[in-house]
Structure formats: C-alpha cells, structure tokens
Design a protein around this motif. Structure first.
Motif, PDB file in Angstrom:
ATOM      1  N   ALA A   1       0.828  -1.206   0.000  1.00 40.85           N
ATOM      2  CA  ALA A   1       0.000   0.000   0.000  1.00 40.85           C
ATOM      3  C   ALA A   1       0.861   1.254   0.000  1.00 40.85           C
ATOM      4  O   ALA A   1       0.617   2.220  -0.727  1.00 40.85           O
ATOM      5  N   ILE A   2       1.891   1.228   0.875  1.00 41.55           N
ATOM      6  CA  ILE A   2       2.795   2.374   0.945  1.00 41.55           C
ATOM      7  C   ILE A   2       3.497   2.583  -0.386  1.00 41.55           C
ATOM      8  O   ILE A   2       3.556   3.682  -0.920  1.00 41.55           O
ATOM      9  N   SER A   3       4.010   1.499  -0.944  1.00 39.44           N
ATOM     10  CA  SER A   3       4.748   1.593  -2.193  1.00 39.44           C
ATOM     11  C   SER A   3       3.845   2.071  -3.323  1.00 39.44           C
ATOM     12  O   SER A   3       4.206   2.939  -4.104  1.00 39.44           O
ATOM     13  N   SER A   4       2.653   1.479  -3.399  1.00 44.79           N
ATOM     14  CA  SER A   4       1.724   1.821  -4.471  1.00 44.79           C
ATOM     15  C   SER A   4       1.250   3.263  -4.359  1.00 44.79           C
ATOM     16  O   SER A   4       1.221   4.006  -5.340  1.00 44.79           O
ATOM     17  N   GLU A   5       0.891   3.671  -3.145  1.00 45.52           N
ATOM     18  CA  GLU A   5       0.387   5.025  -2.928  1.00 45.52           C
ATOM     19  C   GLU A   5       1.465   6.055  -3.233  1.00 45.52           C
ATOM     20  O   GLU A   5       1.221   7.067  -3.885  1.00 45.52           O
ATOM     21  N   THR A   6       2.674   5.768  -2.765  1.00 45.58           N
ATOM     22  CA  THR A   6       3.779   6.697  -2.992  1.00 45.58           C
ATOM     23  C   THR A   6       4.109   6.799  -4.472  1.00 45.58           C
ATOM     24  O   THR A   6       4.278   7.895  -5.017  1.00 45.58           O
ATOM     25  N   ALA A   7       4.189   5.668  -5.132  1.00 48.15           N
ATOM     26  CA  ALA A   7       4.507   5.661  -6.553  1.00 48.15           C
ATOM     27  C   ALA A   7       3.440   6.408  -7.350  1.00 48.15           C
ATOM     28  O   ALA A   7       3.747   7.176  -8.277  1.00 48.15           O
ATOM     29  N   ARG A   8       2.193   6.179  -6.973  1.00 45.17           N
ATOM     30  CA  ARG A   8       1.102   6.843  -7.681  1.00 45.17           C
ATOM     31  C   ARG A   8       1.154   8.360  -7.471  1.00 45.17           C
ATOM     32  O   ARG A   8       0.970   9.144  -8.403  1.00 45.17           O
ATOM     33  N   ALA A   9       1.397   8.762  -6.228  1.00 40.65           N
ATOM     34  CA  ALA A   9       1.462  10.188  -5.919  1.00 40.65           C
ATOM     35  C   ALA A   9       2.586  10.868  -6.691  1.00 40.65           C
ATOM     36  O   ALA A   9       2.400  11.932  -7.284  1.00 40.65           O
ATOM     37  N   VAL A  10       3.764  10.231  -6.662  1.00 35.21           N
ATOM     38  CA  VAL A  10       4.901  10.821  -7.356  1.00 35.21           C
ATOM     39  C   VAL A  10       4.662  10.870  -8.862  1.00 35.21           C
ATOM     40  O   VAL A  10       4.937  11.878  -9.527  1.00 35.21           O
ATOM     41  N   ALA A  11       4.125   9.758  -9.416  1.00 27.79           N
ATOM     42  CA  ALA A  11       3.889   9.712 -10.858  1.00 27.79           C
ATOM     43  C   ALA A  11       2.864  10.754 -11.288  1.00 27.79           C
ATOM     44  O   ALA A  11       3.043  11.449 -12.300  1.00 27.79           O
ATOM     45  N   GLN A  12       1.789  10.873 -10.506  1.00 25.36           N
ATOM     46  CA  GLN A  12       0.763  11.840 -10.837  1.00 25.36           C
ATOM     47  C   GLN A  12       1.300  13.273 -10.763  1.00 25.36           C
ATOM     48  O   GLN A  12       1.003  14.109 -11.605  1.00 25.36           O
ATOM     49  N   PHE A  13       2.058  13.528  -9.744  1.00 27.94           N
ATOM     50  CA  PHE A  13       2.624  14.870  -9.597  1.00 27.94           C
ATOM     51  C   PHE A  13       3.556  15.199 -10.764  1.00 27.94           C
ATOM     52  O   PHE A  13       3.476  16.265 -11.361  1.00 27.94           O
ATOM     53  N   LYS A  14       4.456  14.266 -11.073  1.00 26.20           N
ATOM     54  CA  LYS A  14       5.404  14.519 -12.142  1.00 26.20           C
ATOM     55  C   LYS A  14       4.699  14.750 -13.473  1.00 26.20           C
ATOM     56  O   LYS A  14       5.026  15.674 -14.215  1.00 26.20           O
ATOM     57  N   GLN A  15       3.702  13.893 -13.762  1.00 27.69           N
ATOM     58  CA  GLN A  15       3.010  14.023 -15.041  1.00 27.69           C
ATOM     59  C   GLN A  15       2.225  15.325 -15.124  1.00 27.69           C
ATOM     60  O   GLN A  15       2.279  16.047 -16.126  1.00 27.69           O
ATOM     61  N   ALA A  16       1.494  15.613 -14.051  1.00 33.72           N
ATOM     62  CA  ALA A  16       0.688  16.838 -14.049  1.00 33.72           C
ATOM     63  C   ALA A  16       1.566  18.077 -14.129  1.00 33.72           C
ATOM     64  O   ALA A  16       1.270  19.027 -14.862  1.00 33.72           O
ATOM     65  N   THR A  17       2.657  18.080 -13.381  1.00 27.76           N
ATOM     66  CA  THR A  17       3.543  19.235 -13.381  1.00 27.76           C
ATOM     67  C   THR A  17       4.215  19.408 -14.733  1.00 27.76           C
ATOM     68  O   THR A  17       4.303  20.526 -15.266  1.00 27.76           O
TER      69      THR A  17
END
Length: 350
Positions: free
Chosen positions: A140-156
């Motif tokens: 859960a930690i890994s998935s949530e963190t990866a998703r957050a980082v990926a979403q931020f990078k893509q959106a930014t």
C-alpha cells in the motif's frame, strides 16, 4: 491610380456642363499644396484620382481593422489558455501536497533504518498473518507513494509545458496586435492627408450649379434599366434578396467609411445589403474577395458580389446584364452601372 478609361468616363459625363467654369471661378491653391486646378475638367480628373486612391486607402483601413480584431482575439485566447495552464500547475502542486505526508514518512523511515521490502517483512514476522499484514502495508505504501509521485510529475510536466507554450503564444499575439495597430495608424494618417487634398478640390465643385452637379452625378440606372426590370428577373436566393435590399439604397451618397443607412462606401453598401437578410460579410472589399464561393465571370448571377481592380479595392453587387449595383465614388450616389468601366478582379457568391 485610376485607369484612363475611368477618367475619360468621368470627365465625359460632365464635360458639357463644366467647361463653362472659368479659371477665375476656382479657389487658388495654398503654398506647398498640389498644383493649381485651373479648369473644371482638371478638377474632375484630380478628384477622380484622389477618390480612387482614397477608396484604396479606405478599404485597406477596413482590412487592417479586420486583421487587428483577429490578432486581439488571438491574444485574448492565448491569455485565457495561459491562465488555465497556471491553474493546472496549482492543481498539480495541491495534489502533491496531498501525498506529501506519505512520501515524507517513507523517506524518514528509510533514513532511520526502516526496511520496506518483502524480504524484511519475512524476517521480522512472527506469524503468517503478521507477514501478510506487513506485506499488504508495504504494498500500500509503495503503491500510494509511486502513484502520488507519478501523478505529480506528469501533471507538473504537462502543465508547465502548456504554460510555457501559452506564454509564448500570448507574447506573439501581443506583438502581432502592436504591429497591426501600427499598420492601422499609418493608414489612418494617409487617409487624413488624402482628405485634405480632397477638400481642396471639392471647393471648386461647390461653385458648380445644380444642373452641373446633377450632370456630374449622372443617371442612377443605365439606359433602359430600372429597379423594376432588375427585380422582375431575379430568381429566389439569398444573393437576390441582398440585391433587392441594396436597390432600395439607390440615390444615397457615397462617403468614405460609411455603412449606411444615410451614406455608404463600396464595401459598406455590400455589408449593409447582406445584413438585411441576416448574413454577415467581412468589412473590406479585400476580405469579401476571399470569402464566399468563387464564381466565374461567365457564371455570374444577380446578387453575386463582384470585386474590381488588381488590389480588390472596389466591390459591388451584380445586378444582371453586365451591370453592378455599387457605391461608386465621391460626388456620385449609389447607382447601377455597367461593369465595363472597371477592371474585373473576381466574384463571390454568399
């Protein structure tokens, strides 16, 4: 400058009436002005020249305003896109803030020696259930963190890229607007100069008698043609309806930049006529020459828009039998004339 045919036509129409005007009856030109107009025929020729050039300038002014309006609209669109892109960046940063606590905790745990992989979970588990619980938590930690980082990078990345592009578009639009305004200002200055010259010549025409002025204006229809005969031959269609509306303005005066209902310039009459049937045409003769559907001269129908001269600086509405309804030039009213006196450029059907 106008063609020799045009000048001969204009001069012939008034020759009988104006040759009686003497040199003494004309105002003298001021110092530094154009050469003295020493008889009425020269005055007519000079006015024809100035009117033709002034019409070119007027239509170019209309065209510059169209260009200016388009560039200003593009600027507004670019600035709106820029604002939207900046909002997208702010949204991406907000979403990053949402996931920042999870990422921060993971970074802190790793720094303090915590193990967050499956091997570590097996080594520290006291029971199968504890192992499953720890592995699920790690996933859960890994998935949530990866998703957050990926979403931020893509959106930014997307938002910043769009912002940069939009900023460049806004800068380009502002520059284009300034260029268009400069063109418009220059043409207006030229128009002002021409108006001063026209004023000098028209002083001579103020001395003409009523009969001479009527002879200058000429007939509003060619011989054997009238509004009734034109309307009797019209086929149903939007162009025909515009021509019918335009014919109601026969006799109205020509005025530079006018769109009616009291006076018209050439493109202003065309705009007014089509407006009466619910159609919006471009304001300049050059723009009218580019819109609509092209029509070959041999296929002209009453109601088609006909453009004249190499620079597309004059326009009228085809009235059938080689005639055109137009606001012709200074000193003559809206009338139906033969097209033969003007060089054909193109025709459009709206």
């Amino acid at each position: 400058m106008p063609s020799k045919k045009m000048k001969r036509s204009l001069c012939t129409a008034v020759a009988a009436g104006v040759l009686s005007l003497t040199v003494a009856g004309l105002p003298a030109a001021s110092a530094g002005a154009d050469p003295v107009v020493n008889n009425a025929t020269q005055a007519l020729e000079r006015l024809a020249d100035l009117s033709r050039e002034s019409e070119r300038t007027t239509e170019a002014l209309h065209n510059a305003q169209i260009d200016l309006d388009g560039k200003q609209a593009a600027q507004r669109d670019a600035e709106a896109r820029l604002a939207a892109d900046r909002a997208a960046v702010a949204d991406a940063q907000s979403r990053m803030d949402q996931f920042r606590p999870t990422v921060s905790k993971l970074v802190a745990a790793s720094y303090q020696g915590a193990r967050t992989n499956r091997l570590f979970a097996v080594m520290v588990s006291d029971s199968p259930q504890q192992l499953l619980d720890q592995m699920s938590a790690l996933d859960a930690i890994s998935s949530e963190t990866a998703r957050a980082v990926a979403q931020f990078k893509q959106a930014t990345t997307d938002a910043e890229s769009a912002e940069n592009a939009s900023r460049a578009s806004a800068d380009a639009a502002r520059s284009a607007t300034e260029q268009a305004r400069s063109v418009s200002d220059g043409l207006q200055s030229k128009q002002s100069d021409l108006q001063k010259q026209i004023d000098e010549v028209t002083k001579a025409f103020d001395r003409l008698t009523g009969a001479e002025r009527a002879q200058l204006a000429g007939a509003t229809f060619p011989p054997g043609v009238d509004a009734g005969s034109i309307l009797a031959n019209l086929a149903p269609g939007s162009g025909s309806a515009a021509l019918e509306a335009g014919l109601t303005q026969v006799g109205k005066p020509y005025s530079w930049g006018a769109t009616g209902p009291d006076a018209y310039d050439c493109s202003g009459l065309v705009v007014w006529a089509f407006k009466q049937i619910g159609k919006s045409l471009p304001r300049s003769s050059q723009a009218q020459a580019q819109a609509g559907t092209p029509v070959d001269r041999s296929q002209l129908q009453p109601g088609d828009v006909v453009i004249f001269y190499d620079d597309a600086s004059h326009v009228g509405i085809y009235a059938g039998n080689g005639n055109v309804l137009h606001a012709s030039t200074y000193g003559t009213p809206v009338k139906v004339d033969s097209m033969a006196s003007m060089p054909f450029n193109t025709a459009r059907r709206y």
